[in-house]
Enzyme design. Structure first.
Site, PDB file in Angstrom:
ATOM      1  N   ILE A  19       0.835  -1.194   0.000  1.00  0.00           N
ATOM      2  CA  ILE A  19       0.000   0.000   0.000  1.00  0.00           C
ATOM      3  C   ILE A  19       0.875   1.252   0.000  1.00  0.00           C
ATOM      4  CG2 ILE A  19      -0.186  -0.010   2.529  1.00  0.00           C
ATOM      5  CD1 ILE A  19      -3.120   0.928   2.176  1.00  0.00           C
ATOM      6  N   CYS A  20       0.327   2.321  -0.510  1.00  0.00           N
ATOM      7  CA  CYS A  20       0.947   3.646  -0.532  1.00  0.00           C
ATOM      8  C   CYS A  20       2.133   3.662  -1.499  1.00  0.00           C
ATOM      9  CB  CYS A  20       1.338   4.080   0.882  1.00  0.00           C
ATOM     10  SG  CYS A  20       1.509   5.872   1.046  1.00  0.00           S
TER      11      CYS A  20
END
Length: 152
Positions: A19-20
């Protein structure tokens, strides 16, 4: 190390995700994601993933990627779905007041706050009238009976 673990997960077709910035910085640079994965929507990161998706969460076989902190609940629910099935993920989402289609399942309502006891009235206005002049927003998953019947 982490990269060895991720390589083994990919080789054995076991679930992994990021994620991110991690889908671009970790997975894409190591060749662990396919075209069309997603990551934090910054140009410098998106350039590392060919045909980067604008979707909040992307599932590509056993790899799940997501854009960032604001999409973390949807990311977690997709991981839960991959591990425990759609019905379980939908039940967890419902209990958490999360609509998996991106629509919040809570309401935002305006309630006037009570004036602080130490506050001195402005222009001679006190009590309910004063409170109505200083409305603030609060988030309420379900308006309580007390809120509905409140007389302030």
């Amino acid at each position: 190390d982490l990269m060895d673990l991720l390589d083994r997960q990919k080789e054995k077709k076991k679930l992994f995700g990021a994620i991110c910035t991690s889908p671009a910085v970790v997975l894409a640079t190591a060749g662990l994601v396919e075209d069309g994965a997603t990551c934090y929507p910054a140009k410098i990161l998106r350039e590392k993933i060919k045909d980067a998706s604008d979707e909040d969460v992307v599932v590509q076989g056993n790899v799940i990627t997501s854009q960032g902190p604001g999409t973390s609940l949807l990311f977690a629910l997709r991981l839960g779905e991959a591990l425990f099935g759609k019905e379980m993920a939908d039940n967890v989402a419902k209990d958490m007041l999360v609509d998996r289609n991106g629509v919040p399942s809570y309401t935002v309502r305006l309630f006037p706050p009570r004036p602080a006891i130490s506050e001195k009235p402005k222009n001679g206005i006190t009590g309910r009238k004063r409170a109505l002049e200083t409305e603030k927003s609060i988030v309420s998953p379900v308006p309580s009976k007390a809120c509905k019947e409140s007389n302030y």
